[in-house]
Design a protein around this motif. Structure first.
Motif, PDB file in Angstrom:
ATOM      1  N   PHE A  10       0.822  -1.209   0.000  1.00 45.08           N
ATOM      2  CA  PHE A  10       0.000   0.000   0.000  1.00 45.08           C
ATOM      3  C   PHE A  10       0.857   1.261   0.000  1.00 45.08           C
ATOM      4  CE2 PHE A  10      -2.641  -3.354   1.776  1.00 45.08           C
ATOM      5  CZ  PHE A  10      -3.820  -3.192   1.055  1.00 45.08           C
ATOM      6  N   ASP A  11       1.997   1.198   0.681  1.00 44.45           N
ATOM      7  CA  ASP A  11       2.874   2.364   0.783  1.00 44.45           C
ATOM      8  C   ASP A  11       3.530   2.733  -0.539  1.00 44.45           C
ATOM      9  OD1 ASP A  11       2.251   2.738   3.418  1.00 44.45           O
ATOM     10  OD2 ASP A  11       4.105   1.858   4.211  1.00 44.45           O
ATOM     11  N   VAL A  12       3.481   1.827  -1.517  1.00 35.59           N
ATOM     12  CA  VAL A  12       3.969   2.148  -2.862  1.00 35.59           C
ATOM     13  C   VAL A  12       3.327   3.436  -3.366  1.00 35.59           C
ATOM     14  CG1 VAL A  12       3.695   1.424  -5.285  1.00 35.59           C
ATOM     15  CG2 VAL A  12       4.653  -0.169  -3.609  1.00 35.59           C
ATOM     16  N   PHE A  13       2.053   3.644  -3.027  1.00 28.68           N
ATOM     17  CA  PHE A  13       1.310   4.785  -3.564  1.00 28.68           C
ATOM     18  C   PHE A  13       1.591   6.082  -2.817  1.00 28.68           C
ATOM     19  CE2 PHE A  13      -0.992   0.963  -4.793  1.00 28.68           C
ATOM     20  CZ  PHE A  13      -0.981   1.131  -6.165  1.00 28.68           C
ATOM     21  N   THR A  14       2.526   6.053  -1.882  1.00 25.22           N
ATOM     22  CA  THR A  14       2.969   7.276  -1.202  1.00 25.22           C
ATOM     23  C   THR A  14       4.324   7.732  -1.732  1.00 25.22           C
ATOM     24  OG1 THR A  14       4.154   6.123   0.581  1.00 25.22           O
ATOM     25  CG2 THR A  14       1.794   6.516   0.909  1.00 25.22           C
ATOM     26  N   ILE A  15       4.955   6.942  -2.579  1.00 28.71           N
ATOM     27  CA  ILE A  15       6.291   7.269  -3.095  1.00 28.71           C
ATOM     28  C   ILE A  15       6.166   8.388  -4.136  1.00 28.71           C
ATOM     29  CG2 ILE A  15       8.247   6.380  -4.438  1.00 28.71           C
ATOM     30  CD1 ILE A  15       7.622   3.612  -3.158  1.00 28.71           C
ATOM     31  N   PRO A  16       6.897   9.495  -3.940  1.00 27.49           N
ATOM     32  CA  PRO A  16       6.795  10.603  -4.909  1.00 27.49           C
ATOM     33  C   PRO A  16       7.536  10.276  -6.201  1.00 27.49           C
ATOM     34  CG  PRO A  16       8.391  11.128  -3.184  1.00 27.49           C
ATOM     35  CD  PRO A  16       7.785   9.811  -2.813  1.00 27.49           C
ATOM     36  N   GLY A  17       7.049  10.835  -7.298  1.00 30.89           N
ATOM     37  CA  GLY A  17       7.728  10.672  -8.579  1.00 30.89           C
ATOM     38  C   GLY A  17       7.248   9.466  -9.354  1.00 30.89           C
ATOM     39  N   LEU A  18       6.995   9.665 -10.636  1.00 31.89           N
ATOM     40  CA  LEU A  18       6.471   8.597 -11.492  1.00 31.89           C
ATOM     41  C   LEU A  18       7.443   7.414 -11.577  1.00 31.89           C
ATOM     42  CD1 LEU A  18       4.492   7.414 -13.588  1.00 31.89           C
ATOM     43  CD2 LEU A  18       5.637   8.795 -15.333  1.00 31.89           C
ATOM     44  N   GLU A  19       8.705   7.709 -11.874  1.00 30.56           N
ATOM     45  CA  GLU A  19       9.665   6.624 -12.091  1.00 30.56           C
ATOM     46  C   GLU A  19       9.873   5.802 -10.824  1.00 30.56           C
ATOM     47  OE1 GLU A  19      14.278   6.174 -13.538  1.00 30.56           O
ATOM     48  OE2 GLU A  19      13.129   7.879 -14.276  1.00 30.56           O
ATOM     49  N   GLN A  20      10.008   6.505  -9.689  1.00 27.97           N
ATOM     50  CA  GLN A  20      10.250   5.811  -8.426  1.00 27.97           C
ATOM     51  C   GLN A  20       9.044   4.967  -8.013  1.00 27.97           C
ATOM     52  OE1 GLN A  20      10.736   8.974  -9.130  1.00 27.97           O
ATOM     53  NE2 GLN A  20      12.595   9.825  -8.198  1.00 27.97           N
ATOM     54  N   ARG A  21       7.856   5.522  -8.204  1.00 32.05           N
ATOM     55  CA  ARG A  21       6.650   4.771  -7.830  1.00 32.05           C
ATOM     56  C   ARG A  21       6.473   3.555  -8.734  1.00 32.05           C
ATOM     57  NH1 ARG A  21       1.103   7.840  -6.399  1.00 32.05           N
ATOM     58  NH2 ARG A  21       2.673   9.054  -5.270  1.00 32.05           N
ATOM     59  N   MET A  22       6.741   3.737 -10.022  1.00 30.83           N
ATOM     60  CA  MET A  22       6.595   2.615 -10.944  1.00 30.83           C
ATOM     61  C   MET A  22       7.607   1.506 -10.621  1.00 30.83           C
ATOM     62  SD  MET A  22       4.011   2.924 -12.863  1.00 30.83           S
ATOM     63  CE  MET A  22       4.434   1.445 -13.761  1.00 30.83           C
ATOM     64  N   GLU A  23       8.803   1.883 -10.215  1.00 30.35           N
ATOM     65  CA  GLU A  23       9.802   0.881  -9.836  1.00 30.35           C
ATOM     66  C   GLU A  23       9.311   0.060  -8.645  1.00 30.35           C
ATOM     67  OE1 GLU A  23      13.558   2.725  -9.062  1.00 30.35           O
ATOM     68  OE2 GLU A  23      13.898   3.240 -11.176  1.00 30.35           O
ATOM     69  N   ALA A  24       8.771   0.758  -7.640  1.00 23.81           N
ATOM     70  CA  ALA A  24       8.278   0.069  -6.441  1.00 23.81           C
ATOM     71  C   ALA A  24       7.066  -0.794  -6.768  1.00 23.81           C
ATOM     72  CB  ALA A  24       7.932   1.098  -5.363  1.00 23.81           C
ATOM     73  N   LEU A  25       6.204  -0.274  -7.636  1.00 24.27           N
ATOM     74  CA  LEU A  25       5.014  -1.022  -8.051  1.00 24.27           C
ATOM     75  C   LEU A  25       5.430  -2.314  -8.757  1.00 24.27           C
ATOM     76  CD1 LEU A  25       1.907  -0.612  -8.084  1.00 24.27           C
ATOM     77  CD2 LEU A  25       2.160   0.532 -10.277  1.00 24.27           C
ATOM     78  N   THR A  26       6.402  -2.195  -9.644  1.00 22.51           N
ATOM     79  CA  THR A  26       6.897  -3.366 -10.387  1.00 22.51           C
ATOM     80  C   THR A  26       7.527  -4.384  -9.443  1.00 22.51           C
ATOM     81  OG1 THR A  26       7.268  -2.005 -12.344  1.00 22.51           O
ATOM     82  CG2 THR A  26       8.436  -4.096 -12.249  1.00 22.51           C
ATOM     83  N   GLU A  27       8.253  -3.886  -8.450  1.00 24.10           N
ATOM     84  CA  GLU A  27       8.969  -4.780  -7.537  1.00 24.10           C
ATOM     85  C   GLU A  27       8.048  -5.458  -6.532  1.00 24.10           C
ATOM     86  OE1 GLU A  27      12.461  -4.619  -4.101  1.00 24.10           O
ATOM     87  OE2 GLU A  27      12.166  -2.897  -5.422  1.00 24.10           O
ATOM     88  N   HIS A  28       7.139  -4.677  -5.929  1.00 25.52           N
ATOM     89  CA  HIS A  28       6.358  -5.205  -4.808  1.00 25.52           C
ATOM     90  C   HIS A  28       4.975  -5.738  -5.187  1.00 25.52           C
ATOM     91  CE1 HIS A  28       9.313  -3.866  -1.942  1.00 25.52           C
ATOM     92  NE2 HIS A  28       9.280  -2.650  -2.453  1.00 25.52           N
ATOM     93  N   VAL A  29       4.295  -5.018  -6.076  1.00 26.16           N
ATOM     94  CA  VAL A  29       2.875  -5.309  -6.311  1.00 26.16           C
ATOM     95  C   VAL A  29       2.644  -6.163  -7.554  1.00 26.16           C
ATOM     96  CG1 VAL A  29       0.588  -4.285  -6.657  1.00 26.16           C
ATOM     97  CG2 VAL A  29       2.222  -3.186  -5.105  1.00 26.16           C
ATOM     98  N   ARG A  30       3.374  -5.891  -8.613  1.00 26.22           N
ATOM     99  CA  ARG A  30       3.112  -6.612  -9.866  1.00 26.22           C
ATOM    100  C   ARG A  30       3.261  -8.133  -9.740  1.00 26.22           C
ATOM    101  NH1 ARG A  30       5.154  -3.510 -14.890  1.00 26.22           N
ATOM    102  NH2 ARG A  30       3.434  -2.149 -14.257  1.00 26.22           N
ATOM    103  N   PRO A  31       4.251  -8.648  -8.969  1.00 24.16           N
ATOM    104  CA  PRO A  31       4.318 -10.109  -8.817  1.00 24.16           C
ATOM    105  C   PRO A  31       3.045 -10.697  -8.190  1.00 24.16           C
ATOM    106  CG  PRO A  31       6.379  -9.099  -8.115  1.00 24.16           C
ATOM    107  CD  PRO A  31       5.401  -7.981  -8.341  1.00 24.16           C
TER     108      PRO A  31
END
Length: 211
Positions: A10-31
């Motif tokens: 859930f905290d992925v959506f608090t990360i500022p910046g498109l690139e940084q948030r997308m990296e976290a989304l790919t790492e934590h949520v997409r799997p």
């Protein structure tokens, strides 16, 4: 493998910046979406007798603003899902959602609205703890109970029918505090219960045509 949600998801959506948030989304949520894709593609295909395909949100059109939610969608079309009634399992910072959607790209949305308005009792028979909204960017929506009592339910369906940007989404929200307490098996059980409840509404939506 059953999916277990964590605070980090859930905290992925608090990360500022498109690139940084997308990296976290790919790492934590997409799997986890990939796991859900395996499980529920089979589920929908067996329930409907039609081949369903998973579509994991890529957020490819975003150039500046980071996504406020993400999801895996399921529809009986390999190339896309937005033009069809479809299911989504996903999350905002505040909650997980398990929903059925007819969004503005659907060419049959007028007929979908008519089918649902003509079978309003079937919609009203859903668990009143469900929520409805007319905007897929809306993280809150309205409880179905409230929407039935104050007429919002009919208004949303009329808007779906008459307004080009009209949408209709219905299903369950699980607050993050509750979601992170659920075991993978408990989440799977809750998801299947929700999808069972939504299946009659999906059939009403899917039977709508352009004629």
């Amino acid at each position: 493998m059953a999916v277990k949600w964590t605070t980090e998801d859930f905290d992925v959506f608090t990360i500022p910046g498109l690139e940084q948030r997308m990296e976290a989304l790919t790492e934590h949520v997409r799997p986890k979406f990939e796991e859900l894709a395996k499980t529920y593609t089979t589920y929908f295909t067996s329930k409907t007798g039609i081949e369903f395909y998973p579509h994991i949100a890529r957020h490819a059109r975003r150039k500046v603003n980071p996504p406020i939610d993400s999801w895996v969608a399921f529809a009986p079309n390999k190339r896309g899902y937005k033009a069809l009634p479809h299911f989504e399992i996903g999350l905002f910072e505040s909650h997980v959602f398990i929903i059925l959607c007819a969004i503005y790209e659907a060419p049959t949305k007028k007929a979908i609205a008519d089918n649902l308005l003509n079978n309003l009792e079937t919609v009203k028979a859903l668990p009143h703890s469900f929520f409805v909204t007319g905007d897929h960017f809306d993280p809150k929506g309205t409880s179905l109970n409230e929407a039935i009592e104050d007429g919002t339910l009919e208004k949303l369906l009329i808007r779906l029918k008459d307004i080009k940007k009209g949408e209709f989404l219905i299903g369950l929200q699980i607050p993050r505090e509750e979601a992170i307490q659920l075991s993978g098996e408990e989440f799977e059980e809750k998801t299947e219960e929700t999808l069972e409840e939504l299946m009659p509404i999906y059939r009403l939506m899917a039977s709508a045509d352009l004629s």
